[in-house]
Design a protein around this motif. Structure first.
Motif, PDB file in Angstrom:
ATOM      1  N   ARG A   1       0.809  -1.223   0.000  1.00  0.00           N
ATOM      2  CA  ARG A   1       0.000   0.000   0.000  1.00  0.00           C
ATOM      3  C   ARG A   1       0.842   1.273   0.000  1.00  0.00           C
ATOM      4  O   ARG A   1       0.337   2.354  -0.294  1.00  0.00           O
ATOM      5  CB  ARG A   1      -0.914   0.027   1.228  1.00  0.00           C
ATOM      6  CG  ARG A   1      -2.143  -0.881   1.142  1.00  0.00           C
ATOM      7  CD  ARG A   1      -3.063  -0.597   2.308  1.00  0.00           C
ATOM      8  NE  ARG A   1      -3.505   0.800   2.331  1.00  0.00           N
ATOM      9  CZ  ARG A   1      -4.021   1.401   3.405  1.00  0.00           C
ATOM     10  NH1 ARG A   1      -4.121   0.751   4.553  1.00  0.00           N
ATOM     11  NH2 ARG A   1      -4.405   2.658   3.336  1.00  0.00           N
ATOM     12  N   VAL A   2       2.097   1.156   0.361  1.00  0.00           N
ATOM     13  CA  VAL A   2       2.968   2.328   0.466  1.00  0.00           C
ATOM     14  C   VAL A   2       3.458   2.714  -0.922  1.00  0.00           C
ATOM     15  O   VAL A   2       4.038   1.908  -1.643  1.00  0.00           O
ATOM     16  CB  VAL A   2       4.157   2.053   1.395  1.00  0.00           C
ATOM     17  CG1 VAL A   2       5.113   3.240   1.419  1.00  0.00           C
ATOM     18  CG2 VAL A   2       3.660   1.739   2.804  1.00  0.00           C
ATOM     19  N   ARG A   3       3.230   3.958  -1.311  1.00  0.00           N
ATOM     20  CA  ARG A   3       3.608   4.438  -2.634  1.00  0.00           C
ATOM     21  C   ARG A   3       4.691   5.518  -2.540  1.00  0.00           C
ATOM     22  O   ARG A   3       4.768   6.262  -1.567  1.00  0.00           O
ATOM     23  CB  ARG A   3       2.388   5.042  -3.356  1.00  0.00           C
ATOM     24  CG  ARG A   3       1.253   4.063  -3.550  1.00  0.00           C
ATOM     25  CD  ARG A   3       1.592   3.047  -4.651  1.00  0.00           C
ATOM     26  NE  ARG A   3       0.406   2.417  -5.178  1.00  0.00           N
ATOM     27  CZ  ARG A   3      -0.149   1.316  -4.694  1.00  0.00           C
ATOM     28  NH1 ARG A   3       0.382   0.720  -3.635  1.00  0.00           N
ATOM     29  NH2 ARG A   3      -1.237   0.818  -5.247  1.00  0.00           N
ATOM     30  N   ASP A   4       5.501   5.590  -3.603  1.00  0.00           N
ATOM     31  CA  ASP A   4       6.523   6.633  -3.768  1.00  0.00           C
ATOM     32  C   ASP A   4       7.502   6.698  -2.598  1.00  0.00           C
ATOM     33  O   ASP A   4       7.879   7.764  -2.129  1.00  0.00           O
ATOM     34  CB  ASP A   4       5.872   8.002  -3.985  1.00  0.00           C
ATOM     35  CG  ASP A   4       5.167   8.083  -5.335  1.00  0.00           C
ATOM     36  OD1 ASP A   4       5.520   7.300  -6.236  1.00  0.00           O
ATOM     37  OD2 ASP A   4       4.270   8.923  -5.488  1.00  0.00           O
ATOM     38  N   LEU A   5       7.927   5.531  -2.162  1.00  0.00           N
ATOM     39  CA  LEU A   5       8.997   5.443  -1.177  1.00  0.00           C
ATOM     40  C   LEU A   5      10.320   5.557  -1.922  1.00  0.00           C
ATOM     41  O   LEU A   5      10.572   4.829  -2.874  1.00  0.00           O
ATOM     42  CB  LEU A   5       8.929   4.111  -0.430  1.00  0.00           C
ATOM     43  CG  LEU A   5       9.974   3.889   0.653  1.00  0.00           C
ATOM     44  CD1 LEU A   5       9.699   4.790   1.851  1.00  0.00           C
ATOM     45  CD2 LEU A   5       9.987   2.425   1.083  1.00  0.00           C
ATOM     46  N   ASP A   6      11.145   6.483  -1.505  1.00  0.00           N
ATOM     47  CA  ASP A   6      12.419   6.706  -2.179  1.00  0.00           C
ATOM     48  C   ASP A   6      13.321   5.489  -1.994  1.00  0.00           C
ATOM     49  O   ASP A   6      13.533   5.024  -0.882  1.00  0.00           O
ATOM     50  CB  ASP A   6      13.095   7.944  -1.581  1.00  0.00           C
ATOM     51  CG  ASP A   6      14.369   8.339  -2.320  1.00  0.00           C
ATOM     52  OD1 ASP A   6      14.754   7.634  -3.266  1.00  0.00           O
ATOM     53  OD2 ASP A   6      14.966   9.363  -1.950  1.00  0.00           O
ATOM     54  N   THR A   7      13.862   4.964  -3.092  1.00  0.00           N
ATOM     55  CA  THR A   7      14.796   3.843  -3.016  1.00  0.00           C
ATOM     56  C   THR A   7      16.134   4.215  -3.659  1.00  0.00           C
ATOM     57  O   THR A   7      16.869   3.361  -4.134  1.00  0.00           O
ATOM     58  CB  THR A   7      14.220   2.587  -3.709  1.00  0.00           C
ATOM     59  OG1 THR A   7      13.837   2.919  -5.057  1.00  0.00           O
ATOM     60  CG2 THR A   7      13.025   2.058  -2.952  1.00  0.00           C
ATOM     61  N   GLY A   8      16.430   5.525  -3.690  1.00  0.00           N
ATOM     62  CA  GLY A   8      17.717   5.977  -4.199  1.00  0.00           C
ATOM     63  C   GLY A   8      18.837   5.624  -3.249  1.00  0.00           C
ATOM     64  O   GLY A   8      18.664   4.870  -2.291  1.00  0.00           O
ATOM     65  N   VAL A   9      20.019   6.204  -3.456  1.00  0.00           N
ATOM     66  CA  VAL A   9      21.204   5.773  -2.724  1.00  0.00           C
ATOM     67  C   VAL A   9      21.111   6.016  -1.219  1.00  0.00           C
ATOM     68  O   VAL A   9      21.808   5.377  -0.438  1.00  0.00           O
ATOM     69  CB  VAL A   9      22.470   6.451  -3.281  1.00  0.00           C
ATOM     70  CG1 VAL A   9      22.711   6.034  -4.714  1.00  0.00           C
ATOM     71  CG2 VAL A   9      22.390   7.968  -3.168  1.00  0.00           C
TER      72      VAL A   9
END
Length: 537
Positions: free
Chosen positions: A515-523
C-alpha cells in the motif's frame, strides 16, 4: 501522443497497436495521483533510539526518525547526484577554496522561528566540529564559515576538498536551531529528545518503549507536502513479532533489515509486502570486528592477526547471514569502486595453524586445559543478528585456544563501555562507510578521532604516525586522483595493523507494505524524508 507525430504512411491499425504498446509499457504507465492523509506505522531495527536528532547521535534508529524531522542543505538523488534542499544553489570558486551556498527563503523551524545562515554557522562550529564523530575529518579543509547575510553561507577552505558536498545531507550534517541550542550543553540539551526541525514532519511525543509520533508539518516549504498526516515508529524488540506485525498490517514500513533472515523468504512470497534491497548504497554497511589496542592481549598485532586467521569468513557469511553478506577483504567496500583496492592488501585467510603459530610467537601458549587466554566479546545490541555473529566468533576463537565470554548490554551501556570507559577487549559491531572514505574511514583510523563519549569514533584507540600521515595528506591533496591514491594506501596500512577488520559486507533490506507508494529507493532511500510517500486505499 498526437497522431501527427507518426509518419504519414502509418496506417490506422499500426497506429492503434503502437498506442496500445505505449500504454502498456511499464515505464510509461500513468502515474498514480497521491492520496493525502493517513498514518504510516513503521519500525526500525535496532529498536529504540537514545536521542531523536543525528546532530548528537548517529545510530541507525536515530537516523531513521531524525531524517523526517530535519532537512539538510543538500540531498542525494539517483546515483549520488546532489540536489537542493535547504540550499537552493551552491557555487565552488575556480581555485576550489570557497563554496558559497544560497539558502532557501521563508523556511521556518517547527516552532515558527526563521531558518537562517546563522543556524548553519552555529551548527558547523558548535555541533559538527565538537560532537560529531566524523566532522573533523570531513571538514578538515574548512578554515571558516561566513554569513554575509541571512540567506548566504560561505565555506572558506585552506585547500580544495572533494568530500564536503557529499556530507551536507540531513543525516550526516544536521542543522540544529541556534536559538534553542546556543549557550547549552549540546549533548544534554532537552531538544535532543523533543526535536525542532525544518523537515516535513514535526515531533509530537515519545512514549519510551512504545512509540514515537510525528505529525505533518503544515508550514513545510515544499508546498503540498508531505501527504501523510503522521508517522508513528513502534518499538517491537523481537524480530519474529515484527514480522507478525507486517503480516497483520499493523506495521507497513521497516528499515535496517527489520525481520529475521529466517523470515525473509516468507516476506518475499507475501503479495501484501515488498522486500527492497535498494536505498542503502550511501550507508555502505558492513559487519566488523574491533580490538581494544590499548591493553593486552590486543596491543600485540600478532594476536590481532591470529584472531582474523582463526575466522572462516566464507562460513561466517553462509551461516550467520544466509549468504546475503559478502566476505570482507578491506575496510572499504567493493561497492565503493572509486576507492576500493581489488588486490595487494595484507590478507588473513582462514588458517588455524597460522593463528596458533602467531599466538605461540606472541607468548600465549596453550595451557594444560587447552586455553591460551580469556577475553570478553561484546556484541553491538542491534538485535539478535549481532548476538549470532558473536556466537560464531566465540566458537571460532575457541578452536585456537581463545576463550571468549559473550557479554550483552543495552545500547547506552555498550556506547559507554566502548567510547567512554574503553573497558572492552573485542567487539563485533556495525560500520557505515558512507559515500567517501574520508567520512567512513578517518573516524576509526585517525588518532585525532579518538574522542571520549562520542559513539562511532575511534573506539579501538588505534594511533599510528604512519596512518596519520596518510590521512592528513589526503585532507590536503591537490587533486582528486591524489586523494584517491592516498586512501588506497590508508587501506593497506589498516590491513597491516588490523585494529579492526571487515567480517562481511552487509546487504540490508527494507520491508514495506504494498500500500505504500513513492517510497524513495535511491542511494540514501533508507533515510527518505517520506515527504513524497503516501498510502494507497
Amino acid at each position: 501522443m498526437a497522431l501527427t507525430a507518426f509518419p504519414a504512411w502509418t496506417d490506422r491499425r499500426t497506429v492503434c497497436a503502437m498506442l496500445i504498446g505505449i500504454a502498456l509499457a511499464p515505464g510509461l504507465a500513468r502515474a498514480e495521483t497521491p492520496v493525502t492523509g493517513g498514518t504510516l506505522v513503521a519500525v526500525s531495527n535496532p529498536g529504540e533510539p537514545n536521542v531523536l536528532t543525528t546532530g548528537v547521535g548517529q545510530a541507525g534508529a536515530v537516523l531513521a526518525v531524525s531524517s523526517k524531522i530535519f532537512d539538510g542543505l543538500l540531498r542525494y538523488g539517483e546515483n549520488f547526484a546532489l540536489e537542493p534542499e535547504l540550499a537552493t544553489a551552491w557555487v565552488t570558486s575556480a581555485d576550489g577554496k570557497e563554496i558559497r551556498f544560497t539558502l532557501r527563503p521563508n523556511v521556518r523551524w517547527h516552532d515558527g522561528a526563521p531558518f537562517t545562515s546563522a543556524d548553519v554557522k552555529f551548527s558547523f562550529e558548535q555541533v559538527w566540529m565538537k560532537v560529531h564523530p566524523r566532522a573533523r575529518a570531513t571538514f578538515a579543509a574548512v578554515e571558516a564559515v561566513e554569513t554575509p547575510d541571512p540567506l548566504t553561507v560561505v565555506f572558506k577552505l585552506r585547500n580544495p576538498s572533494g568530500v564536503i558536498l557529499s556530507a551536507l545531507n540531513s543525516t550526516e550534517s544536521t542543522v540544529l536551531p541556534k536559538h534553542l541550542y546556543e549557550g547549552t550543553d549540546i549533548l544534554t540539551n532537552p531538544y535532543n529528545v523533543k526535536p525542532v526541525g525544518t523537515g516535513p514532519f514535526r515531533f509530537v511525543e515519545w512514549v519510551r518503549g512504545e512509540r514515537i509520533v510525528l505529525e505533518r508539518n503544515p508550514d513545510y516549504w515544499d508546498t503540498g507536502k508531505p501527504y501523510l498526516d503522521r508517522v508513528i515508529y513502534r518499538m517491537i524488540p523481537d524480530a519474529t513479532a515484527r514480522y507478525a506485525a507486517f503480516e497483520s498490517g499493523a506495521v507497513r514500513l521497516g528499515v535496517h533489515s527489520p525481520i529475521s533472515i529466517n523470515d525473509l523468504a516468507r516476506a518475499e512470497k507475501n503479495p501484501a509486502l515488498r522486500v527492497e534491497f535498494r536505498g542503502y548504497e550511501w550507508l555502505g554497511s558492513s559487519i566488523v570486528g574491533e580490538f581494544n589496542v590499548r591493553r593486552p592481549p590486543f596491543d600485540d598485532v600478532r594476536v590481532r592477526r591470529a584472531v582474523v586467521h582463526a575466522i572462516d569468513l566464507q562460513a561466517f557469511s553462509r551461516v550467520t547471514m544466509r549468504g546475503i553478506g559478502k566476505p570482507g577483504t578491506s575496510p572499504v567496500l567493493s561497492s565503493q569502486t572509486k576507492f576500493f583496492v581489488e588486490s595487494g592488501l595484507a590478507s588473513y585467510p582462514f588458517d588455524r595453524a597460522k593463528a596458533e603459530a602467531l599466538l605461540d610467537e606472541a607468548g600465549y601458549p596453550r595451557k594444560a586445559d587447552g586455553k591460551r587466554l580469556e577475553i570478553t566479546l561484546d556484541w553491538l545490541p542491534f538485535g539478535e543478528s549481532f548476538q549470532r555473529f558473536g556466537e560464531f566468533l566465540k566458537q571460532s576463537l575457541k578452536a585456537v585456544g581463545i576463550e571468549a565470554t559473550l557479554r550483552s548490554q543495552d545500547l547506552p551501556q555498550f556506547f559507554r563501555r566502548v567510547y567512554s570507559l574503553n573497558d572492552f577487549d573485542f567487539i563485533v559491531t556495525h560500520h557505515s562507510g558512507f559515500a567517501d572514505p574520508q567520512i567512513g574511514l578517518d573516524r576509526v583510523f585517525w588518532s585525532k578521532a579518538i574522542l571520549k563519549d562520542v559513539p562511532w569514533s575511534n573506539g579501538s584507540g588505534y594511533a599510528s604516525p604512519a596512518m596519520d600521515r596518510l590521512i592528513e595528506a589526503a585532507h590536503i591533496a591537490a587533486t582528486e586522483d591524489q586523494r584517491v591514491a592516498l586512501y588506497k594506501q590508508v587501506q593497506a596500512q589498516a590491513q597491516l595493523d588490523v585494529p579492526r577488520f571487515t567480517l562481511a559486507e552487509n546487504r540490508q533490506y527494507t520491508i514495506v507494505s504494498a500500500r505504500v507508494r513513492d517510497l524513495d529507493t535511491g542511494v540514501i532511500g533508507i533515510y527518505d524524508s517520506l515527504k513524497n510517500t503516501w498510502l494507497a486505499p
